[in-house]
Motif scaffolding. Structure first.
Motif, PDB file in Angstrom:
ATOM      1  N   LEU A 383       0.804  -1.229   0.000  1.00 16.50           N
ATOM      2  CA  LEU A 383       0.000   0.000   0.000  1.00 16.50           C
ATOM      3  C   LEU A 383       0.836   1.278   0.000  1.00 16.50           C
ATOM      4  O   LEU A 383       0.580   2.173  -0.820  1.00 16.50           O
ATOM      5  CB  LEU A 383      -0.973  -0.020   1.183  1.00 16.50           C
ATOM      6  N   PRO A 384       1.845   1.437   0.874  1.00 13.58           N
ATOM      7  CA  PRO A 384       2.620   2.680   0.823  1.00 13.58           C
ATOM      8  C   PRO A 384       3.303   2.891  -0.523  1.00 13.58           C
ATOM      9  O   PRO A 384       3.299   4.010  -1.057  1.00 13.58           O
ATOM     10  CB  PRO A 384       3.650   2.499   1.943  1.00 13.58           C
ATOM     11  N   ALA A 385       3.875   1.821  -1.088  1.00  6.19           N
ATOM     12  CA  ALA A 385       4.563   1.971  -2.368  1.00  6.19           C
ATOM     13  C   ALA A 385       3.584   2.312  -3.484  1.00  6.19           C
ATOM     14  O   ALA A 385       3.871   3.153  -4.342  1.00  6.19           O
ATOM     15  CB  ALA A 385       5.326   0.687  -2.705  1.00  6.19           C
ATOM     16  N   GLN A 386       2.421   1.674  -3.491  1.00  3.67           N
ATOM     17  CA  GLN A 386       1.450   1.987  -4.547  1.00  3.67           C
ATOM     18  C   GLN A 386       0.897   3.401  -4.391  1.00  3.67           C
ATOM     19  O   GLN A 386       0.596   4.064  -5.388  1.00  3.67           O
ATOM     20  CB  GLN A 386       0.314   0.958  -4.525  1.00  3.67           C
ATOM     21  N   GLY A 387       0.775   3.873  -3.150  1.00  2.00           N
ATOM     22  CA  GLY A 387       0.362   5.253  -2.953  1.00  2.00           C
ATOM     23  C   GLY A 387       1.407   6.244  -3.445  1.00  2.00           C
ATOM     24  O   GLY A 387       1.086   7.213  -4.150  1.00  2.00           O
ATOM     25  N   LEU A 388       2.677   5.989  -3.115  1.00  2.63           N
ATOM     26  CA  LEU A 388       3.755   6.863  -3.592  1.00  2.63           C
ATOM     27  C   LEU A 388       3.873   6.816  -5.106  1.00  2.63           C
ATOM     28  O   LEU A 388       4.196   7.820  -5.752  1.00  2.63           O
ATOM     29  CB  LEU A 388       5.077   6.440  -2.957  1.00  2.63           C
ATOM     30  N   GLU A 389       3.595   5.657  -5.672  1.00  2.00           N
ATOM     31  CA  GLU A 389       3.656   5.496  -7.122  1.00  2.00           C
ATOM     32  C   GLU A 389       2.691   6.458  -7.813  1.00  2.00           C
ATOM     33  O   GLU A 389       3.006   7.031  -8.864  1.00  2.00           O
ATOM     34  CB  GLU A 389       3.295   4.048  -7.443  1.00  2.00           C
ATOM     35  N   ARG A 390       1.519   6.650  -7.231  1.00  2.00           N
ATOM     36  CA  ARG A 390       0.543   7.556  -7.829  1.00  2.00           C
ATOM     37  C   ARG A 390       1.000   9.015  -7.739  1.00  2.00           C
ATOM     38  O   ARG A 390       0.773   9.803  -8.660  1.00  2.00           O
ATOM     39  CB  ARG A 390      -0.815   7.369  -7.150  1.00  2.00           C
ATOM     40  N   ILE A 391       1.652   9.363  -6.621  1.00  2.00           N
ATOM     41  CA  ILE A 391       2.188  10.719  -6.492  1.00  2.00           C
ATOM     42  C   ILE A 391       3.294  10.943  -7.525  1.00  2.00           C
ATOM     43  O   ILE A 391       3.349  11.985  -8.189  1.00  2.00           O
ATOM     44  CB  ILE A 391       2.738  10.950  -5.075  1.00  2.00           C
ATOM     45  N   LEU A 392       4.170   9.976  -7.672  1.00  2.00           N
ATOM     46  CA  LEU A 392       5.275  10.111  -8.631  1.00  2.00           C
ATOM     47  C   LEU A 392       4.765  10.164 -10.069  1.00  2.00           C
ATOM     48  O   LEU A 392       5.301  10.916 -10.895  1.00  2.00           O
ATOM     49  CB  LEU A 392       6.245   8.939  -8.461  1.00  2.00           C
ATOM     50  N   SER A 393       3.742   9.387 -10.381  1.00  2.00           N
ATOM     51  CA  SER A 393       3.164   9.424 -11.728  1.00  2.00           C
ATOM     52  C   SER A 393       2.565  10.792 -12.014  1.00  2.00           C
ATOM     53  O   SER A 393       2.727  11.330 -13.125  1.00  2.00           O
ATOM     54  CB  SER A 393       2.085   8.345 -11.874  1.00  2.00           C
ATOM     55  N   ALA A 394       1.875  11.366 -11.027  1.00  2.00           N
ATOM     56  CA  ALA A 394       1.321  12.711 -11.201  1.00  2.00           C
ATOM     57  C   ALA A 394       2.432  13.738 -11.387  1.00  2.00           C
ATOM     58  O   ALA A 394       2.328  14.648 -12.215  1.00  2.00           O
ATOM     59  CB  ALA A 394       0.457  13.067  -9.993  1.00  2.00           C
ATOM     60  N   THR A 395       3.513  13.592 -10.626  1.00  2.00           N
ATOM     61  CA  THR A 395       4.650  14.504 -10.766  1.00  2.00           C
ATOM     62  C   THR A 395       5.267  14.396 -12.158  1.00  2.00           C
ATOM     63  O   THR A 395       5.551  15.407 -12.808  1.00  2.00           O
ATOM     64  CB  THR A 395       5.714  14.187  -9.703  1.00  2.00           C
ATOM     65  N   ALA A 396       5.470  13.162 -12.625  1.00  2.00           N
ATOM     66  CA  ALA A 396       6.045  12.956 -13.956  1.00  2.00           C
ATOM     67  C   ALA A 396       5.154  13.540 -15.045  1.00  2.00           C
ATOM     68  O   ALA A 396       5.634  14.116 -16.021  1.00  2.00           O
ATOM     69  CB  ALA A 396       6.270  11.460 -14.202  1.00  2.00           C
ATOM     70  N   SER A 397       3.833  13.416 -14.865  1.00  2.00           N
ATOM     71  CA  SER A 397       2.903  13.922 -15.874  1.00  2.00           C
ATOM     72  C   SER A 397       2.953  15.437 -15.972  1.00  2.00           C
ATOM     73  O   SER A 397       2.839  15.990 -17.067  1.00  2.00           O
ATOM     74  CB  SER A 397       1.473  13.473 -15.539  1.00  2.00           C
ATOM     75  N   THR A 398       3.126  16.119 -14.845  1.00  2.00           N
ATOM     76  CA  THR A 398       3.110  17.576 -14.848  1.00  2.00           C
ATOM     77  C   THR A 398       4.445  18.187 -15.242  1.00  2.00           C
ATOM     78  O   THR A 398       4.496  19.368 -15.576  1.00  2.00           O
ATOM     79  CB  THR A 398       2.707  18.115 -13.467  1.00  2.00           C
ATOM     80  N   CYS A 399       5.513  17.403 -15.204  1.00  2.00           N
ATOM     81  CA  CYS A 399       6.826  17.980 -15.567  1.00  2.00           C
ATOM     82  C   CYS A 399       7.323  17.466 -16.921  1.00  2.00           C
ATOM     83  O   CYS A 399       8.507  17.574 -17.234  1.00  2.00           O
ATOM     84  CB  CYS A 399       7.858  17.703 -14.475  1.00  2.00           C
ATOM     85  N   GLY A 400       6.419  16.886 -17.702  1.00  2.00           N
ATOM     86  CA  GLY A 400       6.764  16.484 -19.059  1.00  2.00           C
ATOM     87  C   GLY A 400       7.565  15.212 -19.173  1.00  2.00           C
ATOM     88  O   GLY A 400       8.263  15.013 -20.171  1.00  2.00           O
ATOM     89  N   ARG A 401       7.467  14.330 -18.207  1.00  2.00           N
ATOM     90  CA  ARG A 401       8.224  13.073 -18.248  1.00  2.00           C
ATOM     91  C   ARG A 401       7.276  11.873 -18.232  1.00  2.00           C
ATOM     92  O   ARG A 401       7.501  10.891 -17.535  1.00  2.00           O
ATOM     93  CB  ARG A 401       9.216  13.012 -17.086  1.00  2.00           C
ATOM     94  N   VAL A 402       6.221  11.972 -19.042  1.00  2.00           N
ATOM     95  CA  VAL A 402       5.222  10.914 -19.102  1.00  2.00           C
ATOM     96  C   VAL A 402       5.815   9.634 -19.655  1.00  2.00           C
ATOM     97  O   VAL A 402       5.544   8.530 -19.168  1.00  2.00           O
ATOM     98  CB  VAL A 402       4.012  11.369 -19.946  1.00  2.00           C
ATOM     99  N   LYS A 403       6.622   9.745 -20.710  1.00  2.00           N
ATOM    100  CA  LYS A 403       7.210   8.551 -21.330  1.00  2.00           C
ATOM    101  C   LYS A 403       8.073   7.784 -20.330  1.00  2.00           C
ATOM    102  O   LYS A 403       8.057   6.549 -20.293  1.00  2.00           O
ATOM    103  CB  LYS A 403       8.052   8.948 -22.546  1.00  2.00           C
ATOM    104  N   THR A 404       8.822   8.531 -19.524  1.00  2.00           N
ATOM    105  CA  THR A 404       9.646   7.884 -18.497  1.00  2.00           C
ATOM    106  C   THR A 404       8.779   7.109 -17.524  1.00  2.00           C
ATOM    107  O   THR A 404       9.049   5.956 -17.192  1.00  2.00           O
ATOM    108  CB  THR A 404      10.468   8.938 -17.743  1.00  2.00           C
ATOM    109  N   ALA A 405       7.696   7.754 -17.061  1.00  2.00           N
ATOM    110  CA  ALA A 405       6.802   7.089 -16.111  1.00  2.00           C
ATOM    111  C   ALA A 405       6.137   5.867 -16.738  1.00  2.00           C
ATOM    112  O   ALA A 405       5.941   4.841 -16.078  1.00  2.00           O
ATOM    113  CB  ALA A 405       5.746   8.075 -15.620  1.00  2.00           C
ATOM    114  N   GLU A 406       5.790   5.964 -18.035  1.00  2.00           N
ATOM    115  CA  GLU A 406       5.180   4.823 -18.728  1.00  2.00           C
ATOM    116  C   GLU A 406       6.136   3.638 -18.764  1.00  2.00           C
ATOM    117  O   GLU A 406       5.743   2.488 -18.494  1.00  2.00           O
ATOM    118  CB  GLU A 406       4.797   5.208 -20.150  1.00  2.00           C
ATOM    119  N   ARG A 407       7.389   3.897 -19.110  1.00  2.00           N
ATOM    120  CA  ARG A 407       8.370   2.798 -19.201  1.00  2.00           C
ATOM    121  C   ARG A 407       8.575   2.155 -17.829  1.00  2.00           C
ATOM    122  O   ARG A 407       8.676   0.925 -17.727  1.00  2.00           O
ATOM    123  CB  ARG A 407       9.691   3.330 -19.743  1.00  2.00           C
TER     124      ARG A 407
END
Length: 530
Positions: A383-407
């Motif tokens: 649970l903690p890791a999956q919660g942090l994963e969502r925060i990091l995905s949102a961060t990647a999406s807003t800073c233009g690193r969507v492809k990195t997060a997808e990989r």
């Protein structure tokens, strides 16, 4: 005077946003509560027997579609596209909505028909442990051919819901999941009244109820979108060229990353269910355990979408404020940990009492509760890791690193696949479930490291010390609750067991709050400045 008017208008918009948020939050809470009731009723009817395993395998694709399309991820691309189309002339939003609807509905309908045709192969892939021609496989194929018809209705509902939300109509779309749960509960009530327990007929009826739930959602979404400028429908004098096919394809492509991030937990569940499918009852038990994980995980995801993303976009847009965005993400991760760590600890330590209180009735007996509790205790670690994963995905999406997060996300699913089948083969279902935590922690470490190196994520000393304090407070809470649970005998009766569980949860909350407060004050003094 102009300033006052502008201020008043701004206040009205704020109040309107607050009202809409309150409506959505209340409806979401109602839906979650009804979801628990639905799952408990399903457990009472089917337990964790062969019919339950078969139904869970059959509902894997509909549940995935619901997670991707019915919980707002698709809107992250669709609503901005509608807003952009408003500036392209009258009828442009409707053309876009109509083309996107036709594209999504046609794709999902074709997929549903193909899946129904080749359902034996689909079940073989989703649950390779089901013996071909055996009772679980046969019932899963039958239920799957019915349940997969949910997919095109989910696609239609997503488009109409996006149109309604884009026009700031939130009440009916927010109530759509409530209507869906009530539909399934009505069918389960009939099954209970007729005594159809642990039967293939009950499994098939619940599969059909899932399709009916999708239709009820669609009806509410269509009612909500009625009269909206972008509502799909015929345009006066529209010709064949009135379909924005290229832009519709762009919407679907733009939505792909959000759909992947939103569906990570469900993808992991499908992979692990396939790995444990040879063990009788494990697929159903895993499903019940995941349902208990969905509430805290969903709240963390909602905070990422509703709070973090707008804050990061605002900071990036303001001159001179972009440098604050990395630390804002770090603080958001701390906020996620403050909620996810005690929730995970509580679920792990009190797994069996929670399952007994919520599910043990009817066909769901003590053995089913022990199996589900054991899987929940392991799954809670993720649970903690999956919660942090969502925060990091949102961060990647807003800073233009969507492809990195997808990989990274796709790589984490590969880790989950290898670990689930490898660990499951060696040590059984409990070890296979640990693959969820392993893959999520790998994802957090890799994506977090890449974002830190890129300067998109930063942690101040205060944040790191607070995180350390939260970990220590959670461990202390877990130890105290475990000792208290051992000293407090398990009583007879559902009500007494519920009182015991509430007492343990309340005690844990008090210990966690006190420990977190004290450690927040003490750690900066105990740990020297670098």
């Amino acid at each position: 005077m102009a300033i006052d008017s502008a201020s008043g208008a701004g206040q009205n918009r704020s109040m309107s946003l607050l009202a809409r948020t309150s409506i959505v939050s209340a409806a979401t809470l109602s839906s979650r509560v009804l979801g628990f009731v639905r799952d408990a009723a399903t457990a009472a009817v089917l337990g964790t027997g062969a019919s339950a395993d078969a139904l869970v395998a059959a509902l894997a694709l509909p549940l995935l579609a619901r997670r991707l399309l019915s919980e707002g991820a698709f809107n992250l691309a669709f609503i901005p596209a509608l807003a952009q189309a408003e500036g392209e002339g009258e009828g442009a939003p409707r053309r876009l909505a109509r083309a996107t609807l036709a594209l999504l509905f046609g794709t999902l309908l074709a997929f549903a028909l193909l899946a129904a045709l080749f359902m034996p192969l689909v079940i073989r892939l989703m649950a390779p442990g089901f013996e071909p021609g055996g009772p679980r496989a046969d019932v899963a194929v039958l239920c799957g051919r019915v349940a997969v018809l949910y997919l095109p209705f989910a696609g239609l509902a997503a488009i109409y819901g996006g149109v309604a939300n884009g026009a700031y109509r939130v009440l009916l779309p927010a109530l759509a999941p409530v209507a869906a749960n009530l539909t399934v509960l009505a069918v389960i009530a009939v099954l209970l009244l007729r005594g159809l327990m642990e039967s293939d007929t009950a499994a098939l009826a619940i599969a059909a109820a899932t399709v009916a739930a999708g239709i009820s959602q669609l009806c509410l979404m269509m009612a909500a979108a009625r009269g909206c400028p972008a509502a799909p429908g015929p345009l006066p004098g529209a010709s064949a060229g009135g379909w924005s096919w290229r832009k519709a394809l762009g919407v679907v492509r733009a939505a792909a990353p959000a759909l992947l991030f939103a569906g990570l937990s469900q993808f992991r569940l499908i992979i692990i269910a396939a790995a444990v499918s040879a063990s009788p009852g494990a697929v159903a038990a895993l499903n019940y355990a995941q349902r208990l994980m969905d509430l805290p995980l969903g709240l963390v995801g909602a905070s990422a979408g509703a709070v973090l993303v707008p804050a990061l976009l605002r900071k990036s847009a303001l001159s001179g404020a972009a440098s604050d965005a990395p630390e804002a993400s770090g603080r958001a991760m701390l906020a996620a940990l403050a909620f996810a760590l005690p929730a995970a600890t509580g679920l792990a330590v009190l797994a069996e009492p929670i399952v007994v209180t919520l599910f043990q009735r009817g066909s769901f007996d003590g053995e089913d509760a022990r199996l589900t509790g054991a899987l929940l205790a392991v799954l809670a670690v993720s649970l903690p890791a999956q919660g942090l994963e969502r925060i990091l995905s949102a961060t990647a999406s807003t800073c233009g690193r969507v492809k990195t997060a997808e990989r990274v996300a796709l790589g984490s699913l590969a880790v989950c696949l290898l670990a689930a089948f490898g660990l499951g083969l060696v040590a059984g279902p409990r070890a296979a479930v640990a693959a969820a935590a392993l893959s999520a922690f790998v994802s957090v470490l890799v994506l977090g490291g890449l974002l830190v190196r890129a300067g998109a994520l930063a942690f101040s000393r205060a944040v790191l010390l607070s995180a350390l304090g939260l970990v220590a407070a959670s461990l202390l809470m877990g130890g105290c609750v475990a000792v208290l649970a051992a000293l407090w005998p398990v009583p007879e009766g559902q009500m007494a067991a519920a009182v015991r569980l509430a007492g343990l949860v309340g005690s844990g909350g008090v210990v966690y709050g006190a420990a977190a407060f004290l450690l927040k004050a003490l750690l900066p003094r105990l740990v020297p400045q670098p």
